[in-house]
Design an enzyme around this catalytic site. Structure first.
Site, PDB file in Angstrom:
ATOM      1  N   ARG A 165      40.421  62.201 -34.734  1.00 15.97           N
ATOM      2  CA  ARG A 165      39.138  61.652 -34.256  1.00 15.97           C
ATOM      3  C   ARG A 165      39.289  60.866 -32.947  1.00 15.97           C
ATOM      4  NH1 ARG A 165      38.228  64.420 -38.021  1.00 15.97           N
ATOM      5  NH2 ARG A 165      36.585  64.164 -39.584  1.00 15.97           N
ATOM      6  N   SER A 242      30.931  60.055 -41.629  1.00 11.62           N
ATOM      7  CA  SER A 242      31.961  59.103 -42.055  1.00 11.62           C
ATOM      8  C   SER A 242      31.873  57.862 -41.174  1.00 11.62           C
ATOM      9  CB  SER A 242      33.359  59.688 -41.862  1.00 11.62           C
ATOM     10  OG  SER A 242      33.523  60.843 -42.631  1.00 11.62           O
ATOM     11  N   GLU A 338      34.991  54.705 -37.658  1.00  8.08           N
ATOM     12  CA  GLU A 338      35.102  55.943 -36.893  1.00  8.08           C
ATOM     13  C   GLU A 338      33.914  56.026 -35.945  1.00  8.08           C
ATOM     14  OE1 GLU A 338      34.159  60.261 -36.546  1.00  8.08           O
ATOM     15  OE2 GLU A 338      34.103  59.722 -38.657  1.00  8.08           O
TER      16      GLU A 338
END
Ligand code: EPU
Length: 342
Positions: A165, A242, A338
């Protein structure tokens, strides 16, 4: 076409549904527009933020700068080889439309990334991933506008520093230097000599496909079904997927934790490290459905925070802090957002 809106509402530009404003919103449709936009007196010298569908952002206040919303479209084959097709996608294409296009053209590689919210530009920044596949596995190069040198550039995937990510485009100085305009992707083709394989190793992919023919369509449908069952639809319940990254910890720390929590899952990273699902840590810490103000931990997937009842940015920030603190106190693991908190 370039459209400038002063004191613009960002309500429809973020999937969390935060009712904040931007000093200036600039919407554009062509790569060439960027030369004009960055020469404009209203834009020059102000901080800016590129957004797509705002599906990975939490605005915590009004944005005192320029929000750049690119809508560069197009999915175009660039070159075709026996086993591979190179496809160029505009940064403003919805990433799932690229996945659907690939499946419809019998091209392999993007099917596991089906139904991830957001656009190609954000996918390239965030290195989106799901079910054992990441954007970097498909990416050959990213095209971008270089604000410092007023020119359009192509950046090879090997230069993008892709990781879990993350990418070079998340570094603060890079965020203010490049505007991503598109990506060149490599998708696999079946040929006389070669049948591309599916990646079905993650979680319950095989179970979801049991008894069904294995085709690009069935794999895409299985991924869409798994996601729909676990993840809330932002149109119904504000969220940004998320909220946290899965923490990476040493095997030594994991082995010690397993003595206490024997069912704690993990994914292999390398010989030294493993990744622990933050959703499991949050659920086992008793936070499933936990609500603070209007913000809540999603019942079906604790990695997701939702705007349940007109949550304010402060509710979400407070909930994020509470989750981080609770997980840290319980397991000694620090989890990080995130989502980009602006
Ligand atoms: N789990 C729980 N409780 C929960 C959530 C998860 O016990 O509330 C357990 C599951 O039972 C499973 C494990 O945790 O054993 C992993 O869960 P899941 O397969 O749902 O995946 P994840 O690790 O929670 C990551 C990505 C998702 C991606 C899935 C599938 C991150 C931050 N998230 O979630 O990506 O769809 O894997 O590959 O890596 C996103 O980035 O927005 C996103 C949705």
């Amino acid at each position: 076409m370039i459209q400038y809106t002063e004191n613009a509402s960002l309500l429809s530009h973020n999937t969390f549904g935060m009712n904040v404003k931007a000093r200036l919103l600039v919407e554009y449709t062509k790569e060439q527009d960027l030369d004009k936009i960055f020469a404009d007196a209203r834009v020059k010298d102000l901080p800016f933020l590129c957004i797509g569908q705002g599906s990975n952002l939490l605005f915590t206040s009004d944005f005192d700068g320029v929000i750049l919303h690119g809508q560069i479209k197009g999915i175009r084959p660039q070159a075709q080889y026996e086993d591979v097709m190179l496809v160029e996608a505009g940064a403003g294409e919805t990433f799932d439309d690229v996945c659907a296009w690939a499946v419809a053209h019998q091209l392999y590689g993007a099917e596991n990334l089906s139904a991830i919210p957001g656009e190609v530009g954000a996918a390239a920044v965030q290195n989106i991933g799901a079910y054992g596949v990441e954007f970097k596995d498909l990416c050959v190069a990213v095209s971008a506008y270089d604000i410092e040198n007023h020119r359009h550039v192509i950046i090879g995937a090997d230069q993008c520093q892709y990781g879990y990510r993350t990418s070079i485009f998340k570094q603060p100085e890079m965020k203010q230097r490049f505007v991503i305009t598109g990506a060149l992707l490599q998708l696999r083709r079946a040929s006389k000599h070669h049948q591309p394989e599916f990646n079905l190793e993650y979680g319950n992919m095989r179970t979801a496909l049991a008894g069904k023919p294995l085709t690009l369509e069935s794999v895409r449908n299985a991924v869409c079904d798994i996601r729909a069952a676990k993840l809330p639809d932002p149109k119904q319940l504000g969220n940004a997927g998320s909220f946290f990254k899965n923490p990476i910890i040493s095997r030594k720390q994991y082995d010690a934790l397993r003595r206490k929590w024997s069912s704690m899952p993990c994914y292999e990273v390398d010989t030294e490290f493993v990744k622990v699902p933050a959703g499991w840590l949050i659920e086992q810490a008793g936070l499933k459905g936990y609500q603070l103000g209007g913000a809540a931990v999603y019942e079906k997937q604790c990695l997701v925070l939702v705007n349940k009842q007109q949550a304010s940015p402060a509710d979400l920030v407070a909930l994020c802090q509470h989750v981080v603190k609770t997980v840290s106190e319980k397991y000694g693991i620090n989890i990080e957002p995130e989502v980009n908190i602006i």
